[in-house]
Design an enzyme around this catalytic site. Structure first.
Site, PDB file in Angstrom:
ATOM      1  N   HIS A 130       6.587 -15.593  57.529  1.00 25.43           N
ATOM      2  CA  HIS A 130       6.150 -14.278  57.056  1.00 25.43           C
ATOM      3  C   HIS A 130       5.351 -14.393  55.752  1.00 25.43           C
ATOM      4  O   HIS A 130       4.342 -13.720  55.568  1.00 25.43           O
ATOM      5  CB  HIS A 130       7.390 -13.407  56.842  1.00 25.43           C
ATOM      6  CG  HIS A 130       7.096 -11.999  56.458  1.00 25.43           C
ATOM      7  ND1 HIS A 130       6.942 -10.996  57.368  1.00 25.43           N
ATOM      8  CD2 HIS A 130       6.928 -11.428  55.252  1.00 25.43           C
ATOM      9  CE1 HIS A 130       6.685  -9.874  56.751  1.00 25.43           C
ATOM     10  NE2 HIS A 130       6.673 -10.099  55.453  1.00 25.43           N
ATOM     11  N   HIS A 179       5.698  -3.620  60.538  1.00 27.52           N
ATOM     12  CA  HIS A 179       7.110  -3.514  60.167  1.00 27.52           C
ATOM     13  C   HIS A 179       7.916  -3.454  61.457  1.00 27.52           C
ATOM     14  O   HIS A 179       8.777  -2.593  61.638  1.00 27.52           O
ATOM     15  CB  HIS A 179       7.350  -2.289  59.274  1.00 27.52           C
ATOM     16  CG  HIS A 179       8.171  -2.606  58.079  1.00 27.52           C
ATOM     17  ND1 HIS A 179       9.194  -1.822  57.629  1.00 27.52           N
ATOM     18  CD2 HIS A 179       8.136  -3.666  57.237  1.00 27.52           C
ATOM     19  CE1 HIS A 179       9.739  -2.370  56.557  1.00 27.52           C
ATOM     20  NE2 HIS A 179       9.117  -3.480  56.291  1.00 27.52           N
TER      21      HIS A 179
END
Lengths: 90, 770
Positions: free
Chosen positions: B62, B111
């Site tokens: 990430h 998200h």
């Protein structure tokens, strides 16, 4: 006794914006010594007269887990109030 | 938890040196053996608990982009050079100049995983995070958009996820006072166990207010601004964003974050006041990876060191340990770098807005022997001492194996063009109505009416228009248009073409408002990079986007990668979501969709071919996905955009609507239903009626031309080499749509097909019809 009380609170590590708003407002009331406020909800379930205590507990737990609380961010407790706890002031 | 912490001992650098062989849970934190060894090599000792936490976060997929980074050099190499670009890839968000003194910052982020675990808060904090990215560039956030993808519309879990996501977006965005001007709602079974919740934010700044993240200036003060730090999403980035959900997602119950949009609003206003007063040297938002990311990136960007007294960080829970404070993802926080002489003013502005501001550290010169160091102290003992660049820039980089899917050739020959088609006019009409009521093509009002679309008073166009349009200047009428698009089915069939088709559609959606497209952002949603087929599709999509950007002559300004979007071994369709930003010199001349004026001629611009593979028709009517997607023709897209822009400038068109999912049939239906004004059309010759109605050939739009402008429009199209076909006429006396020689369909019939789909599926307050 046919009542079961479910208390739902945000998990301790989760931010409670409502509680934060209240604690920030308290100094204006002169209650500046309150360091933290957490706000939850209390749910009273009335079962039909004569329901078995164990059944009430099990069903209330299931209801709380599936509907009343969001277990990802909330904890709940299920209890049968003892006699000393007042009946609802209806 | 390790034995160290359960014993209540803080693992300091000194202790790490004294106990070199203490076993550490690096594997549980997602680090590989060789990565752990590299950390030991960088430090010359074992990492402390806090350092291990920081490396595990910063070296996660990430934060480090370790699988994707090797592909991104293409954007830099192929992106056209433009003096509009003020900040690009590597910054918090891209910034492009739109006039002599104004610039726009925009970015889209994912998200996905948090929104699956806790739809409401996951989606809400997704908005909060992207808004802070835009704020960190010096911009005032002015609008948001949400491209959303869910599983099968009728699946029970979609009924859990979708309403929660929509409520979370509206709760956070509406509370912040930001209009939500568009996005997408797409359903496909491939997203069942892994919905995609992407969020885009756009902001505006005077060119002179551009901020950067570098913690420059030795002796400058490091200030933490905003909410207190709690145990929110500890390890959320590495655990939540990098792990895949098994069947029992509930069992893990990771700690998700809850945001507070009212604090975010105060954060926005306080930061903007500080920028305008010239108080800020550097700024970075705290998102995933919290303080760890902000401290190491700001220090690394300046090439300087930093010393932080961690016990000064205001905490929600006093018992938090150093590594928890460093990893916390508590929302609504920013890190500021401030000159000492301006610190008092910064604290005063924060106090005025009721936001906490705390000096937690200082910018340090590089050490003579070891270079810049990031040093974190905890009550006087050092718990972190490492080179900031080793966290932020020198993470692992992998060239993952790539392999085209084994069944690629078989899928390519399984063409939708050979599927059975509607046999007669009656069936064509029935197909049009069935398709209009399908979850992907139906009316999305149930979702968009939960969003505030017009707050701030500058929204010119919002859903259901092709693009959102925001006015930036009341005096000049200067404005911007934005659209996000993506088609996972196309990308599944051909990821290179799929990325370009997403780009082409977003570009076209911006162009049909009359705007000039100038910049690209993207959010690349893929499965596991460890799967060579996924990695191949990722490489192809990046190559497609980079080539597309070069062909269209507009730069990719930034973006976001979301990997590990899969359930078990099954990845989602490759889903590159592309956002395009355009500029309108005067928003009063923008084009909008829908038939409005009696007697306007309806023209179809662009070339129609029998292209049905990957189409909404093939999927909806046959559950078929095979063949090759429609041909990409970026030259034709540019030509179409030129015609639209020019026609908008000189007011030759009364309206325009892009053709995409569902083809001409859907575009006609939407144009009639927009204002309830009917039309009579006649399908041109040369192709099957069905192909005219349902093909998804690109670079097409329908436009309406007021009487008297036909000759000028014809000349404009010829000048730009854009094919055009007369389709018919807007006719207010016609109830609905008449397709000459085939069928008529009334407004009522169309509404009854198009409108009730989402309310019937998701509206819990709806009472059953009696």
């Amino acid at each position: 006794m046919t009542r079961v009380v479910v208390d739902v609170m945000l998990k301790p590590e989760i931010l409670d914006p409502q509680g934060e708003a209240v604690v920030n407002a308290l100094p204006r009331l002169g209650a500046g010594q309150v360091a933290s406020v957490r706000i939850g909800k209390r749910i009273e379930l009335e079962f039909t007269e004569g329901t078995d205590e164990k059944v009430m507990r099990e069903q209330a737990t299931e209801i709380a887990d599936k509907l009343l609380a969001n277990p990802v961010i909330e904890d709940f407790t299920v209890r049968l109030p003892d006699a000393s706890e007042a009946e609802p002031t209806a | 938890m390790s034995t160290v912490e359960s014993a209540g001992v803080v693992d300091t650098v000194g202790r790490a040196q004294a106990t070199p062989d203490e076993p550490q849970p690096f594997a549980e934190l997602g680090l590989r053996e060789d990565e752990y060894q590299r950390i030991r090599d960088v430090l010359g000792r074992r990492p402390t608990q806090a350092e291990l936490a920081m490396y595990s976060i910063m070296w996660s997929e990430h934060c480090s982009y370790k699988s994707s980074r090797v592909h991104f050099s293409q954007f830099a190499e192929k992106s056209p050079k433009t003096d509009r670009l003020l900040a690009g890839i590597g910054q918090n968000a891209g910034v492009v100049r739109v006039s002599d003194d104004l610039a726009v910052s925009f970015k889209v982020e994912s998200h996905n995983h948090p929104s699956f675990v806790e739809p409401h808060q996951g989606a809400a904090t997704g908005i909060g995070g992207i808004v802070r990215d835009i704020l960190a560039m010096g911009a005032r956030p002015v609008a948001v958009m949400d491209p959303l993808r869910f599983g099968e519309a009728s699946h029970p879990d979609t009924a859990r996820v979708l309403p929660g996501v929509v409520a979370g977006i509206s709760q956070y965005g509406n509370s912040l006072g930001l209009p939500n001007i568009g996005g997408e709602v797409v359903f496909d079974p491939c997203y069942q166990g892994n919905p995609l919740v992407n969020a885009l934010c756009v902001g505006v700044l005077p060119v002179s207010r551009l901020q950067n993240m570098a913690a420059s200036g030795v002796g400058n003060v490091v200030v933490l601004l905003g909410a207190k730090t709690g145990r929110d999403g500890i390890g959320g980035v590495s655990v939540l964003a990098s792990a895949t959900f098994g069947d029992d997602a509930g069992a893990a119950r990771p700690s998700v974050q809850v945001g507070d949009p009212f604090i975010e609003k105060l954060l926005i206003e306080s930061c903007l006041e500080m920028y305008d007063a010239g108080l800020i040297t550097g700024i970075q938002d705290l998102g995933g990876a919290g303080l760890t990311c902000a401290l190491s990136e700001t220090a690394a960007a300046a090439g300087l060191g930093m010393r932080v007294a961690l016990e000064r960080v205001p905490l929600r829970e006093a018992s938090m340990l150093p590594h928890e404070i460093l990893a916390s993802e508590s929302q609504e926080r920013m890190l500021l770098i401030v000159e000492p002489s301006k610190l008092d003013e910064v604290l005063a502005v924060a106090r005025k807005w009721g936001v906490l501001a705390t000096a937690i550290g200082e910018v340090m010169p590089p050490a003579a022997d070891t270079g810049p160091r990031l040093i974190v102290d905890w009550h006087g003992a050092t718990v972190v001492d490492c080179p900031p660049g080793s966290l932020a820039d020198d993470g692992p980089v992998y060239r993952r194996p790539m392999r085209p899917p084994a069944d690629r050739d078989l899928v390519a020959v399984d063409r939708a063009e050979t599927l059975p088609r509607p046999a007669d006019a009656e069936e064509l009409k029935a197909t049009l109505l069935r398709m209009a009521g399908s979850p992907n093509l139906c009316d999305k009002t149930w979702v968009t009416e939960q969003y505030d679309r017009y707050v701030r008073g500058n929204t010119v166009l919002a859903q259901p228009e092709d693009a959102g349009v925001i006015r930036l200047s009341e005096e000049s009428g200067l404005g911007i248009a934005l659209s996000t698009d993506g088609n996972g089915r196309y990308a599944k069939l051909d990821p290179y073409a799929g990325a370009q088709l997403a780009l082409a559609e977003a570009y076209r959606n911006v162009a049909v408002t009359g705007a000039n497209p100038i910049a690209i952002t993207n959010c690349l949603n893929f499965g596991s990079p460890e799967d060579p087929e996924v990695m191949w599709s990722f490489g192809e999509a990046v190559r497609g986007l980079a080539d597309g950007s070069a062909a269209l002559g507009i730069p990719v300004t930034g973006g976001n990668v979301s990997f590990y979007n899969q359930t078990g071994m099954v990845p989602i369709h490759p889903t590159p979501v592309v956002g395009v930003l355009g500029v309108l010199d005067d928003v009063s001349r923008r084009l909008s969709s829908g038939f409005a004026n009696d007697g306007d001629r309806i023209l179809l611009l662009g070339e129609t071919r029998p292209e049905l593979s990957g189409s909404e028709w093939a999927w909806q009517e046959h559950r078929h996905l095979g063949g090759t997607p429609p041909e990409v023709n970026l030259v034709a897209e540019q030509a179409l955009a030129s015609v639209l822009r020019r026609a908008a400038e000189v007011e030759l068109f009364s309206g325009a609507h892009d053709l995409s999912d569902g083809g001409l049939a859907q575009a006609l239906l939407e144009s009639v239903l927009r204002h309830g004004v009917g039309a009579r059309v006649r399908l041109p010759d040369g192709l099957d009626d069905f192909v005219w109605l349902f093909s998804e050939s690109t670079a097409r739009a329908i436009v309406t031309v007021p009487r008297g402008h036909e000759a000028a429009v014809r000349a404009l199209c010829e000048e730009n080499d854009v094919p055009w076909q007369p389709l018919g006429i807007v006719d207010s006396k016609m109830d609905g749509l008449d397709v000459d020689g085939l069928f008529s369909v009334s407004v009522e019939e169309m509404r009854e097909a198009w409108q009730p789909t989402l309310p019937a599926l998701f509206d819990r307050s709806a009472t059953p019809a009696t």
